[in-house]
Design a protein around this motif. Structure first.
Motif, short mmCIF file in Angstrom:
data_model
loop_
_atom_site.label_atom_id
_atom_site.label_comp_id
_atom_site.label_asym_id
_atom_site.label_seq_id
_atom_site.Cartn_x
_atom_site.Cartn_y
_atom_site.Cartn_z
N LEU A 472 52.86 65.84 19.45
CA LEU A 472 52.23 66.63 18.39
C LEU A 472 51.32 65.71 17.58
N ILE A 473 50.06 66.11 17.45
CA ILE A 473 49.14 65.43 16.54
C ILE A 473 48.70 66.47 15.53
N ALA A 474 49.14 66.29 14.27
CA ALA A 474 48.85 67.28 13.23
C ALA A 474 47.92 66.68 12.18
N MET A 475 46.93 67.46 11.78
CA MET A 475 45.96 67.04 10.77
C MET A 475 45.98 68.08 9.65
N ALA A 476 46.38 67.67 8.45
CA ALA A 476 46.54 68.63 7.36
C ALA A 476 45.94 68.09 6.08
N THR A 477 45.36 69.01 5.31
CA THR A 477 44.87 68.64 3.98
C THR A 477 45.50 69.57 2.94
N GLY A 478 45.83 69.02 1.77
CA GLY A 478 46.37 69.82 0.68
C GLY A 478 47.60 70.60 1.09
N THR A 479 47.63 71.88 0.70
CA THR A 479 48.79 72.73 1.02
C THR A 479 48.82 73.11 2.50
N GLY A 480 47.82 72.68 3.26
CA GLY A 480 47.84 72.88 4.71
C GLY A 480 48.97 72.12 5.38
N VAL A 481 49.62 71.24 4.61
CA VAL A 481 50.77 70.51 5.17
C VAL A 481 51.97 71.43 5.35
N ALA A 482 51.96 72.62 4.73
CA ALA A 482 53.11 73.53 4.79
C ALA A 482 53.48 73.90 6.23
N PRO A 483 52.56 74.48 7.04
CA PRO A 483 52.97 74.83 8.41
C PRO A 483 53.29 73.61 9.26
N VAL A 484 52.71 72.44 8.94
CA VAL A 484 53.03 71.21 9.68
C VAL A 484 54.46 70.79 9.39
N ARG A 485 54.84 70.84 8.12
CA ARG A 485 56.23 70.52 7.74
C ARG A 485 57.20 71.47 8.47
N CYS A 486 56.85 72.75 8.51
CA CYS A 486 57.69 73.74 9.18
C CYS A 486 57.84 73.40 10.66
#
Length: 614
Positions: A472-486
């Protein structure tokens, strides 16, 4: 069913309401040309209905990776049935107007063509990135459509198009309910009165009503926490909002997966509602009982009990703080006796004044109440409420916890759900503080508050045991980290998950590093399971030279080069399509440049690219 002759069906697939608003406008355009027009969402339509109209217009927006909107999934499944004969839609003449990513629009056109349908005017794809945006593109396309219809489907002999300055009959009218209400004496509601400590005068607190809305297939949720994650002195208020959602008396509990959303339905504040009632001069009828069952028809997404009042509708269902669309400003022009006001409102709907509309409404974020307060001559009849004003739409929030965590609730057989919410509060060129309706509503709720929510499942799943084995390579900004954390939570419920590389970007480490301590714990948990979790952070304002997520992705391209051939999953989450595009270039360009281009492109064909952009 109406005769095919001079009958137009306008169907929309909409997530945020833009496509629906455009569909309604096209329905009115056809009505003015003396077509019998019908407007509805795609899922409410049977394929046979397509053949019972002379023309069909599809208005579609897309979401995620070019997925169709949720209210068109059923229609799309019907259209894809293998048993459909090749020419079953040969009588269908159609066109399309697309908003955003054109992937679904192209799929729709291709499938309709396979079934024998033919376009009567070329479909059009509009994008926010166009110089004049979606609004400008639509106005031009609608003019072309009108000319085509007048030329090829002229009104019956002796009839001229209905002029723009003539108001059309309402699609939804409260007249029957209001007529019955006027003969009744309103009852005074004393249930929420409080006694002022200063003068003893009974006053109602300025808080949204706490009744549960009748949301179809909804869930009753109890807020257990409403915790601010950013420092008090920080400019942005970001909250971790937690709900417990018990299973219904007869049925299973909610079992969300990564990428799912929880939909919240905000309500208005009494002071704002009273201001609108005063402006429209509705005080004499605002609290009279209404029986909505007497109305011939009601909007599809009106979540209200049949017995209510005008004030109830305004508090629970009508979006009075929304930015007014052009169609709302046009409606206003019909209900003013002031010639200057009327001309000014009509200008906002003219193609040559699109920029003025943008500056007046969108750029300044003026609300409907503010506009009505400015154009004080406008008095909209109460019976036109549902026809003129927009309905409050649910707000979708990505679920921020998953796997074992999401099942650990304080109540038996209940699901605990975390949401990461950035409270919308800002200033515009008008210098007046702005606050999002849902943000203000959530901020007003105390732990223990109960509300009705709905669950929106992910359209392109990337979870499950098989996917957990892939990198998994996840790229998130701001509250976009929510689905990545999930997603990380969920992957760690499976044995031996694949390696995880997380890129997170925000403004400042001290204020905006969401779940900082938790990432360390998750990395330790991954190591215990024989996996690896690496976190790379980019805080753009912590140094003179701004550093963004895509810069880190490009810097780490040698690391990613070894993961791509393993059918890696790439997840991009945040609030900017620009950022998503930059991340894609940062992955694809270095990889294709460092080897045989053909072979490398084949490898890229094996990855999964998943986006959650809002």
């Amino acid at each position: 069913m109406a005769s095919r002759e001079r009958s137009v069906l306008v169907l929309y697939g909409s997530e945020t309401g833009n496509a629906q608003d455009i569909a309604e406008e096209l329905g009115r355009l056809c009505q003015r040309l003396h077509f019998e027009s019908h407007v509805d969402e795609l899922d409410a339509t049977d394929l046979n209905a397509l053949l019972q109209h002379q023309l069909v217009i599809f208005v579609v927006s897309t979401t995620g990776q070019g997925d169709m909107p949720h209210n068109s999934l059923v229609f799309w499944k019907k259209l894809l049935r293998k048993k459909l004969p090749p020419n079953c839609l040969s009588r269908l003449k159609y066109t399309c107007f697309g908003l955003g990513d054109s992937t679904y629009l192209k799929k729709l056109v291709r499938r309709l063509d396979q079934l024998g349908a033919a376009t009567f005017i070329d479909p059009y794809e509009a994008d926010e990135q166009f110089p004049d945006g979606i609004d400008g593109s639509f106005v031009r396309w609608a003019e072309d459509l009108k000319k085509h219809l007048l030329q090829h489907y002229p009104p019956p002999s002796g009839l001229e198009p209905i002029p723009d300055d003539t108001i059309l009959p309402p699609r939804w009218s409260l007249a029957p309910a209001l007529g019955a209400a006027l003969g009744k004496i309103p009852e005074l509601d004393l249930s929420s009165l409080t006694i002022s400590q200063t003068n003893g005068t009974p006053t109602k607190p300025n808080l949204p009503p706490d009744g549960l809305l009748p949301i179809p297939a909804g869930w009753t949720a109890t807020m257990t926490a409403n915790e601010r994650l950013t420092p008090q002195e920080h400019w942005q208020d970001v909250r971790l909002v937690t709900f417990d959602i018990p299973a219904p008396p007869s049925g299973e509990r909610l079992r969300p997966v990564p990428g799912d959303c929880l939909t919240l339905y905000p309500k208005n504040f009494p002071n704002d509602v009273q201001k609108l009632i005063d402006l429209m001069e509705w005080n004499s009828i605002a609290d009279s009982p209404l029986d909505l069952s007497t109305c011939k028809s009601l909007p599809r997404n009106l979540y209200s009990p049949t017995s209510c009042t005008l004030r109830d509708l305004l508090l629970n269902n009508i979006d009075i703080t929304a930015i007014p669309r052009r169609s709302f400003l046009k409606y206003m022009s019909y209900f003013t006796s002031d010639e200057y006001h009327r001309e000014r409102l009509l200008e906002f709907n003219m193609p040559e004044y699109i920029d003025e509309y943008f500056d007046y409404a969108t750029r300044s974020r003026r609300s409907i109440i503010e506009v009505l307060d400015e154009f004080t001559s406008v008095k909209i009849p109460a019976e036109r409420l549902l026809d003129v004003f927009p309905l409050i739409r649910g707000r979708d929030f990505s679920i921020a916890n998953g796997g074992a965590t999401v099942t650990q609730a304080s109540q038996d057989n209940a699901t605990r759900v975390d949401l990461l919410v950035a409270m919308v509060k800002y200033r515009t060129v008008l210098r007046k503080p702005r606050e999002g309706l849902c943000s203000r509503y959530l901020a007003s709720l105390a732990p223990g508050s109960t509300l009705r929510v709905s669950h929106k499942p992910v359209l392109s799943p990337i979870h499950g045991a098989a996917n957990a084995q892939r990198p998994l390579i996840a790229m998130a900004t701001g509250t976009g980290v929510a689905p990545v954390r999930c997603l990380v939570h969920e992957r760690l419920t499976h044995p031996s998950p694949g390696p995880m590389v997380i890129f997170f970007g925000n403004r400042n480490r001290a204020a905006d590093f969401f779940f900082e301590d938790e990432w360390r714990a998750l990395a330790e948990d991954a190591a215990k399971r024989g996996s690896e979790l690496l976190l790379f952070t980019a805080f753009s304002r912590d140094q003179r030279e701004k550093i963004y997520v895509q810069d880190l992705v490009r810097r780490e391209s040698p690391r990613l080069e070894g993961l791509i051939p393993q059918r890696a999953i790439f997840a991009v989450c945040g609030g900017s399509t620009k950022m998503a595009d930059a991340c894609k270039r940062a992955v694809f360009e270095p990889f294709t440049e460092n080897g045989d281009e053909v072979v490398r492109k084949e490898m890229l064909g094996g990855i999964t690219w998943w986006q959650e952009i809002w």
